[in-house]
Design a protein around this motif. Structure first.
Motif, PDB file in Angstrom:
ATOM      1  N   THR A   1       1.550   3.000  11.545  1.00  0.00           N
ATOM      2  CA  THR A   1       1.792   1.796  10.755  1.00  0.00           C
ATOM      3  C   THR A   1       2.721   0.873  11.553  1.00  0.00           C
ATOM      4  N   PRO A   2       2.854  -0.394  11.130  1.00  0.00           N
ATOM      5  CA  PRO A   2       3.845  -1.262  11.792  1.00  0.00           C
ATOM      6  C   PRO A   2       5.234  -0.610  11.799  1.00  0.00           C
ATOM      7  N   GLN A   3       5.563   0.075  10.711  1.00  0.00           N
ATOM      8  CA  GLN A   3       6.845   0.786  10.614  1.00  0.00           C
ATOM      9  C   GLN A   3       6.983   1.829  11.726  1.00  0.00           C
ATOM     10  N   ASP A   4       5.897   2.549  11.999  1.00  0.00           N
ATOM     11  CA  ASP A   4       5.927   3.561  13.062  1.00  0.00           C
ATOM     12  C   ASP A   4       6.026   2.918  14.447  1.00  0.00           C
ATOM     13  N   ILE A   5       5.305   1.818  14.622  1.00  0.00           N
ATOM     14  CA  ILE A   5       5.208   1.201  15.950  1.00  0.00           C
ATOM     15  C   ILE A   5       6.505   0.474  16.315  1.00  0.00           C
TER      16      ILE A   5
ATOM     17  N   THR B   1       0.839  -1.184   0.000  1.00  0.00           N
ATOM     18  CA  THR B   1       0.000   0.000   0.000  1.00  0.00           C
ATOM     19  C   THR B   1       0.872   1.231   0.000  1.00  0.00           C
ATOM     20  N   SER B   2       0.323   2.304  -0.479  1.00  0.00           N
ATOM     21  CA  SER B   2       1.088   3.531  -0.343  1.00  0.00           C
ATOM     22  C   SER B   2       0.541   4.249   0.869  1.00  0.00           C
ATOM     23  N   ASP B   3       1.235   4.038   1.991  1.00  0.00           N
ATOM     24  CA  ASP B   3       0.706   4.526   3.252  1.00  0.00           C
ATOM     25  C   ASP B   3       1.587   5.637   3.775  1.00  0.00           C
ATOM     26  N   ASN B   4       2.358   6.221   2.881  1.00  0.00           N
ATOM     27  CA  ASN B   4       3.299   7.218   3.350  1.00  0.00           C
ATOM     28  C   ASN B   4       2.621   8.567   3.426  1.00  0.00           C
TER      29      ASN B   4
END
Lengths: 200, 428
Positions: B172-176, B3-6
């Motif tokens: 997002t998982p990246q943030d967490i 996804t483009s979640d940026n």
């Protein structure tokens, strides 16, 4: 098992391993033990590969900059808080604040019981020798490794005094620094997590 | 699932792409040139070599890819211009996009990073590793020396011990928990070098020191050096990335990221810890009764559902819940998934290989009935440890619990319309 106990246990494990190696000059993996990525099978290894070269004492001295809590590694020289104040104002205050408590970067000053909850040398650092070691290796951030040994002693004295740990006139040197009692020292405990069902 | 979640504004992202830019790129993409084939013959080829990409956006797509020659091959492979994989950087770290990974290996350019003095440039020909202190023969090894020793490879994760953020729904998982990644690391076992220098029987610790601007140092118990520590020079089959310690780093499987000293230049063997700044002022955590826990090396077991996750939106029907689980103490033995806010837990399927101290991929097939709910995962490792909830961590460590070594069960709220939000964990 407390930490010391753990180390003796591991030391024993290691000694046993060494003894079994001692029976053969080439070194052996324990019989029947599978070699894995983490334990290479050393049974056909020479006692030395003869790669690398012996380090000269002068080379070791040139990069061995660490300071131990007992003061091992501290160089000659000394400094007081009064001397350190001038160096601090010129080389550190821009990032750590006029008195060390204002920032913008890491707050360095704050005595035990400081209500701002910031972790500082005064309320969180367990060893005074760490201060000398860290300032010399990493500060000032924009010019690491640029301070003289005398300046580092002066700054160490300044920051210890600012945190109400020593007097303005206390001379900090290789003999006195390891003797400084840090207020937070007694709070530190070794990791007590050990796997298994218990949450720690 | 990609996804483009940026949500960070990209440079030029807001700019309108003019039709002429795209047409221009397309026109040059079909220009014909004569190039030498590998056999030395001249062959016609479309130029330029890589997929044409319009200046500020997606690749140029031909009306029919079967009717035009594709790009010729370059000296480096490319990532599809349609895939917008990105680390999320700050001045001192960058986070891996866990939600975009289909497997357990982190592409090297997406591995998380953390440094205390930036990324240094080190000439591999001048690199030297000194091992001294309580040893029989203090020695210096060049990179070439290190590579001549028997080598090993292992796939293992790396995780910063300060790897939890969780204060808002839009995460997002990246943030967490994007400060974890996995690679195949290749190098020489530290035990091999220990054997070479002869470690004093009374030695109990060693100090590892980097050659970055922080001259980063950590004390490590010597047993880790004998067990599974490595001086790594390879990452996913090539040399280490500069951000990962090029040309060589310490790698301590399962131990907190900071101890895996990068750009390593020196190992001193001793019989006490050095009490460096990074093992006193930092990487220590307040626990109960005003105590501060130190030398918390092992990374406890943890898992996270990476799909579905914020900001994805799911549809009613079958959903394959996917995620990553790992433990710094050993192997993942079980991952359980709850789809009813923790009332019931079902066992997820683990994707082989399930490796020691490694990210493990899990999946759980779930027919979603379209009703709002909460999903979560929890892992159990081979020591019998089960990933705790934030509440359990608070009970064990107290209200003043520090921010290191937080591995709580992470839950996602699924809204009735399919939107997915992180369930925030507030503890301070």
């Amino acid at each position: 098992m407390n930490n010391q106990g753990l180390f003796y246990f591991l030391l024993c494990v290691w000694l046993i391993a060494m003894t079994s190696c001692g029976s053969s000059p080439v070194g052996t993996a324990a019989p029947g033990k599978l070699a894995t990525a983490s334990t290479p099978d050393t049974s056909n290894w020479p006692s030395s590969f003869a790669f690398g070269h012996t380090a000269s004492a002068s080379y070791i001295d040139s990069i061995d900059i660490d300071i131990a809590p007992d003061g091992k590694g501290l160089p000659a020289g000394s400094g007081t808080a009064t001397e350190g104040q001038t160096v601090y104002a010129v080389k550190c205050a821009a990032c750590h604040g006029k008195t060390g408590a204002e920032g913008p970067f890491q707050k360095l000053v704050g005595a035990m019981g400081d209500t701002t909850k910031a972790k500082t040398i005064g309320n969180y650092w367990p060893y005074a020798t760490t201060l000398y070691d860290y300032i010399r290796r990493a500060m000032p951030f924009n010019e690491p490794g640029s301070l003289t040994n005398a300046e580092v002693y002066q700054l160490t004295a300044y920051l210890l005094h600012a945190n109400q740990i020593i007097d303005a006139t206390t001379v900090i040197d290789a003999g006195s620094l390891p003797q400084v009692q840090m207020p937070a020292r007694a709070l530190f405990v070794n990791d007590d997590r050990k796997g298994g069902p218990e949450i720690r | 699932m990609s996804t483009s979640d940026n949500h960070q504004p990209e440079p030029g992202a807001g700019k309108k792409i003019h039709r002429r830019t795209i047409l221009g790129a397309a026109a040059s993409a079909v220009a014909i040139a004569l190039v030498k084939s590998s056999g030395g013959q001249l062959v016609p080829a479309a130029v330029p070599a890589a997929t044409p990409v319009a200046k500020a956006g997606a690749p140029v797509v031909p009306a029919d890819a079967t009717k035009v020659q594709g790009a010729v091959h370059g000296t480096l492979g490319t990532r599809s211009g349609f895939e917008q994989l990105k680390k999320k950087p700050t001045d001192t770290s960058s986070r891996s996009p866990l939600q975009d990974f289909h497997g357990i290996i982190t592409p090297s350019d997406l591995h998380f990073e953390r440094s205390h003095g930036g990324v240094p440039v080190i000439d591999p020909l001048k690199f030297e590793l000194l091992i001294h202190g309580m040893v029989d023969r203090p020695m210096v090894f060049t990179l070439r020396d290190l590579k001549r020793f028997p080598s090993v490879s292992r796939i293992a994760f790396l995780e910063c011990s300060g790897n939890f953020r969780g204060n808002k729904e839009e995460m997002t998982p990246q943030d967490i928990c994007g400060l974890t990644s996995q690679a195949e690391w290749t190098g020489v076992m530290l035990s091999t070098l220990f054997r070479e220098v002869g470690i004093h029987p009374k030695a109990t610790w060693f100090l590892a020191e980097g050659s970055d601007a922080a001259v980063m140092t950590r004390s490590v118990p010597i047993h880790k050096g004998w067990e599974d520590a490595m001086i790594a020079y390879g990452q996913n089959g090539e040399a280490l990335r500069p951000e990962q310690g090029y040309p060589a780093r310490l790698f301590l499987p399962g131990w907190e990221g900071n101890t895996n000293v990068k750009w390593i230049r020196r190992i001193e063997v001793g019989d006490k810890p050095w009490m460096t700044r990074e093992e006193t002022s930092k990487y220590t955590e307040p626990i109960k009764d005003g105590k501060i826990r130190q030398f918390s090396f092992d990374m406890d077991a943890r898992s996270i559902i990476t799909f579905p996750s914020f900001p994805q939106q799911v549809e009613k029907g079958w959903i394959e819940i996917r995620g990553l689980a790992w433990s710094g103490r050993g192997k993942v033995v079980k991952v359980e998934v709850s789809t009813d806010a923790g009332k019931h837990w079902q066992t997820a399927r683990l994707q082989e290989p399930v490796l020691d101290k490694a990210h493990t991929y899990f999946r759980y097939l779930w027919p979603w009935d379209g009703r709002a709910t909460e999903i979560a995962s929890r892992v159990t490792d081979d020591t019998g440890y089960t990933q705790p909830t934030m509440q359990q961590l608070l009970q064990a460590r107290g209200r003043d619990m520090g921010g290191y070594h937080l591995n709580p069960v992470t839950a996602w709220v699924i809204k009735g319309d399919g939107r997915v939000l992180f369930k925030p964990e507030k503890w301070k």
